[in-house]
Design an enzyme around this catalytic site. Structure first.
Site, mmCIF file in Angstrom:
data_model
loop_
_atom_site.group_PDB
_atom_site.id
_atom_site.type_symbol
_atom_site.label_atom_id
_atom_site.label_comp_id
_atom_site.label_asym_id
_atom_site.label_seq_id
_atom_site.Cartn_x
_atom_site.Cartn_y
_atom_site.Cartn_z
ATOM 1 N N ASP A 1 -48.368 -57.086 -86.190
ATOM 2 C CA ASP A 1 -48.709 -57.468 -84.819
ATOM 3 C C ASP A 1 -49.450 -58.799 -84.845
ATOM 4 O O ASP A 1 -50.435 -58.948 -85.563
ATOM 5 C CB ASP A 1 -49.593 -56.364 -84.219
ATOM 6 N N ASN B 1 -50.600 -60.482 -81.900
ATOM 7 C CA ASN B 1 -51.445 -60.802 -80.740
ATOM 8 C C ASN B 1 -52.404 -59.688 -80.346
ATOM 9 O O ASN B 1 -52.962 -59.698 -79.252
ATOM 10 C CB ASN B 1 -50.570 -61.196 -79.545
ATOM 11 N N ASP C 1 -52.045 -56.573 -79.491
ATOM 12 C CA ASP C 1 -51.735 -55.524 -78.507
ATOM 13 C C ASP C 1 -51.340 -54.206 -79.185
ATOM 14 O O ASP C 1 -50.963 -53.245 -78.520
ATOM 15 C CB ASP C 1 -50.658 -55.982 -77.514
ATOM 16 N N ASP D 1 -44.508 -57.509 -83.746
ATOM 17 C CA ASP D 1 -43.719 -58.464 -82.966
ATOM 18 C C ASP D 1 -43.089 -59.518 -83.873
ATOM 19 O O ASP D 1 -43.346 -59.539 -85.089
ATOM 20 C CB ASP D 1 -44.597 -59.116 -81.886
ATOM 21 N N ASP E 1 -29.378 -54.486 -85.331
ATOM 22 C CA ASP E 1 -28.993 -53.101 -85.095
ATOM 23 C C ASP E 1 -28.118 -53.083 -83.843
ATOM 24 O O ASP E 1 -28.517 -53.599 -82.803
ATOM 25 C CB ASP E 1 -30.255 -52.249 -84.880
ATOM 26 N N ASP F 1 -25.381 -48.331 -85.234
ATOM 27 C CA ASP F 1 -25.998 -47.038 -84.957
ATOM 28 C C ASP F 1 -24.948 -45.986 -84.587
ATOM 29 O O ASP F 1 -24.054 -46.260 -83.774
ATOM 30 C CB ASP F 1 -26.978 -47.226 -83.787
ATOM 31 N N GLU G 1 -23.697 -46.455 -89.462
ATOM 32 C CA GLU G 1 -24.431 -45.202 -89.641
ATOM 33 C C GLU G 1 -23.487 -44.069 -89.288
ATOM 34 O O GLU G 1 -23.002 -43.977 -88.158
ATOM 35 C CB GLU G 1 -25.668 -45.162 -88.730
ATOM 36 N N HIS H 1 -36.111 -45.509 -90.953
ATOM 37 C CA HIS H 1 -37.043 -45.186 -89.875
ATOM 38 C C HIS H 1 -36.854 -43.774 -89.323
ATOM 39 O O HIS H 1 -37.582 -43.377 -88.414
ATOM 40 C CB HIS H 1 -36.865 -46.211 -88.752
ATOM 41 N N ASP H 2 -35.867 -43.031 -89.825
ATOM 42 C CA ASP H 2 -35.627 -41.657 -89.365
ATOM 43 C C ASP H 2 -36.060 -40.607 -90.379
ATOM 44 O O ASP H 2 -35.845 -39.408 -90.154
ATOM 45 C CB ASP H 2 -34.122 -41.441 -89.095
HETATM 46 O O1 ISL Z 1 -33.028 -38.523 -87.399
HETATM 47 C C1 ISL Z 1 -32.104 -37.755 -87.298
HETATM 48 C C2 ISL Z 1 -32.198 -36.343 -87.419
HETATM 49 O O2 ISL Z 1 -33.429 -35.931 -87.725
HETATM 50 C C3 ISL Z 1 -30.762 -38.148 -87.145
HETATM 51 O O3 ISL Z 1 -29.986 -37.107 -86.674
HETATM 52 C C4 ISL Z 1 -30.611 -39.332 -86.238
HETATM 53 O O4 ISL Z 1 -30.872 -38.967 -84.930
HETATM 54 C C5 ISL Z 1 -29.209 -39.805 -86.396
HETATM 55 O O5 ISL Z 1 -29.083 -40.177 -87.724
HETATM 56 C C6 ISL Z 1 -28.920 -40.968 -85.507
HETATM 57 O O6 ISL Z 1 -29.887 -41.965 -85.700
HETATM 58 C C7 ISL Z 1 -29.764 -43.166 -85.023
HETATM 59 O O7 ISL Z 1 -29.462 -43.032 -83.658
HETATM 60 C C8 ISL Z 1 -30.453 -42.417 -82.839
HETATM 61 C C9 ISL Z 1 -31.847 -42.982 -83.075
HETATM 62 O O8 ISL Z 1 -32.785 -42.154 -82.477
HETATM 63 C C10 ISL Z 1 -32.166 -43.133 -84.543
HETATM 64 O O9 ISL Z 1 -33.404 -43.757 -84.728
HETATM 65 C C11 ISL Z 1 -31.063 -43.942 -85.146
HETATM 66 O O10 ISL Z 1 -31.275 -44.264 -86.494
HETATM 67 C C12 ISL Z 1 -30.027 -42.659 -81.423
HETATM 68 O O11 ISL Z 1 -29.760 -44.014 -81.210
HETATM 69 CA CA CA Z 2 -47.848 -57.627 -80.579
#
Ligand code: ISL
Ligand code: CA
Length: 555
Positions: A21, A23, A25, A29, A98, A202, A255, A328-329
């Site tokens: 970050d 700034n 907040d 960013d 993405d 995605d 994905e 990130h999942d």
């Molecule tokens: O994280 C999951 C299950 O626990 C996955 O099923 C995930 O939702 C799936 O892999 C799809 O992920 C992607 O699309 C989603 C988004 O929430 C995720 O962050 C993204 O990586 C919807 O856009």
């Molecule tokens: Ca920021």
């Protein structure tokens, strides 16, 4: 096989909201990312994949896009973005965006129009249908969403249901409508014209739904998925996108939830690519049932090895694998597949070694490179993630609140989304203000500054691994042979190509474990790298210490 940049590449994933970050907040960013470009470059990575940076109401933190051709004002301006691309390119680092096109936000102008009335010109951009049952009060079919519950939401205003495979704020785009694919092609072109080098796509394999949207077979999760995963028109739709992507020689990684080898080959066979590569998920499901991460089970190394073997063999010579442990999942890999306590450093290095010595393109998720652990928060209120709250509500009914929160602490996506730990100061050096998601209290110990200062850190080891992979193609190319498929604790494999032969051994146990070299592995194998100071210089029978791992090369 063709020689292309992505095969030798290591790709770094940034979740912009939690990276840096600038700034105060509390929200990461673009200027923040720009201030860390030297750090990113110091890792030796070739490309960065950015989780979504478009305007969004943040129901799913950017995976609900309200404008495809702008920058999220929380993150900065288009000018900031252009600077980011330029500065990364100066360092020779490519940029992957993405591309979230299965659904939009319900605040996207297409959907705002669409829901106005049945005869709105945008109505067909989404899936609308009448309810079933006596009063039309039942959803149009029995599909359930990725975030649990019905995949349909009733809309009072226009008196019909719309389809959402994720949250109700993420309506699915209707790819039966040719206008939709034209719109998306323009979006793709827009970013390629800005100079981006490719896309992480995605949930791309959800685009083609069975005509008529029929009911699915009864199932505990993702009911109806046989009608919305890998549907019949995938080639047609991806082929349309490729007409634009090909013009720019753009890279894609799709994905692909619940994908197997034959399906991956359907999309990525070289010479006939609809996607350059795909992400598969079997290998990060070695600690759950049915690939559903909330259904936690004990990690099994044998399950993991079997899965890696299937993919290493399955795509070999035909297509190209991707390699990753985190995104990130997912909760952090340390604490799932190896120890995140006493042997955190050894474990993180072991997982890094395997990542960098398999055939495919490795992806490293921010923080992984210095062995970040999951915070495993135990207060539901501390979680921001929509999926966590939805799953908790469902799991609570089955397992009770206490167990449900335990499961969330183990698998919640917020485990990976807490702010990047730059240093030991109050907000981990992420922000001068209150971070949007609590920092992990262990940032006082586990952080970039400490890792830079410690010659034995996970960070320095990752840099070394990446450099090795760049300088020796034996790491990148070649066959895979599991040397001990039945071992419960030791993963030992051989890689073989015209560039040389490697043997990798790794002890997944936190106890000392005997490793016996299979008879057929012979020759002068010399140590290339390991995560202990005094690992034997020659490949031999060994007593592997907790999470000890080593790479040997045939001289
Ligand atoms: O994280 C999951 C299950 O626990 C996955 O099923 C995930 O939702 C799936 O892999 C799809 O992920 C992607 O699309 C989603 C988004 O929430 C995720 O962050 C993204 O990586 C919807 O856009
Ligand atoms: Ca920021």
């Amino acid at each position: 096989m063709k020689n292309q940049w992505y095969k030798d590449a290591v790709i770094y994933q940034i979740y912009p909201r939690s990276f840096k970050d600038s700034n105060g907040d509390g929200i990461g960013d673009i200027p923040g990312i720009i201030s860390k470009i030297d750090y990113i470059a110091s890792l030796g990575v070739d490309a960065v994949w950015f989780s979504p940076m478009y305007p969004t109401p943040n129901c799913d933190f950017g995976y609900d896009i309200s404008d495809y051709t702008n920058i999220n004002p929380e993150f900065g301006t288009m000018a900031d973005f252009e600077q980011l691309v330029e500065q990364l390119h100066v360092k020779g680092i490519k940029v992957l965006m993405d591309l979230v096109i299965n659904h939009t936000s319900d605040q996207h102008k297409w959907f705002l129009e669409s829901r106005k009335s049945k005869d709105n010109p945008y109505r067909d951009y989404y899936y609308w249908a009448d309810g079933k049952g006596k009063n039309g009060k039942k959803p149009p079919n029995n599909w359930t969403s990725f975030f649990l519950g019905s995949a349909w939401q009733y809309d009072e205003q226009s008196g019909q249901y719309y389809l959402h495979l994720f949250d109700k704020n993420q309506p699915d785009l209707n790819y039966f409508n040719p206008k939709v694919i034209e719109e998306i092609k323009n979006v793709v072109r827009f970013w390629l014209e800005k100079g981006v080098d490719g896309f992480r796509c995605d949930v791309i394999t959800l685009l083609s739904k069975t005509p008529g949207l029929p009911n699915g077979k009864p199932s505990i999760a993702l009911q109806g998925s046989e009608h919305y995963i890998d549907g019949p028109r995938m080639e047609e739709l991806l082929g349309e996108l490729q007409t634009v992507l090909r013009e720019y020689d753009a890279f894609t990684v799709g994905e692909s939830v619940f994908i197997d080898v034959p399906k991956a080959l359907r999309y990525t066979t070289e010479g006939n690519e609809y996607l350059t590569t795909v992400f598969a998920f079997d290998h990060i499901s070695a600690d759950n049932f049915f690939g559903v991460k909330q259904l936690v089970r004990k990690f099994s190394l044998r399950r993991l090895k079997k899965c890696i073997e299937t993919w290493q063999h399955g795509l070999y010579g035909k297509s190209w694998n991707t390699l990753f442990w985190e995104n990130h999942d997912q909760a952090r890999i340390v604490g799932r597949y190896c120890d995140d306590g006493q042997f955190r450093v050894e474990g993180a290095k072991m997982m890094g070694t395997i990542l960098m010595t398999l055939c495919g393109t490795p992806f490293v998720y921010q923080g992984q490179e210095f062995g970040t652990t999951s915070p495993r928060m135990t207060n539901l209120e501390d979680y921001q993630d929509v999926e966590t709250h939805r799953s908790f509500a469902t799991l609570k009914k089955v397992f009770g609140a206490k167990n449900a929160i335990k499961k969330m602490a183990y698998c919640s996506r917020d485990n990976a989304r807490v702010p990047m730990q730059w240093d030991a100061t109050q907000n981990a050096g992420f922000s001068t203000g209150k971070p949007w998601l609590k920092v992990n209290p262990n940032h006082t110990e586990i952080n970039v500054a400490n890792a830079e200062a410690d010659g034995n850190s996970v960070l320095h080891y990752y840099r070394k691994l990446i450099a090795l992979r760049k300088s020796d193609k034996a790491f990148v190319y070649g066959t895979y042979q599991d040397l001990l498929p039945n071992s419960k604790n030791v993963w030992a494999y051989m890689r073989n190509s015209q560039f040389g032969t490697l043997v990798v051994v790794a002890n997944f146990s936190t106890k000392t474990t005997k490793f016996t070299l299979p008879k057929h592995v012979q020759g002068d194998f010399q140590l290339v790298t390991s995560n202990y100071a005094d690992t034997p210089q020659n490949l031999q029978n060994m007593a592997l210490r907790p999470h000890e791992c080593a790479v040997y090369k045939l001289m």
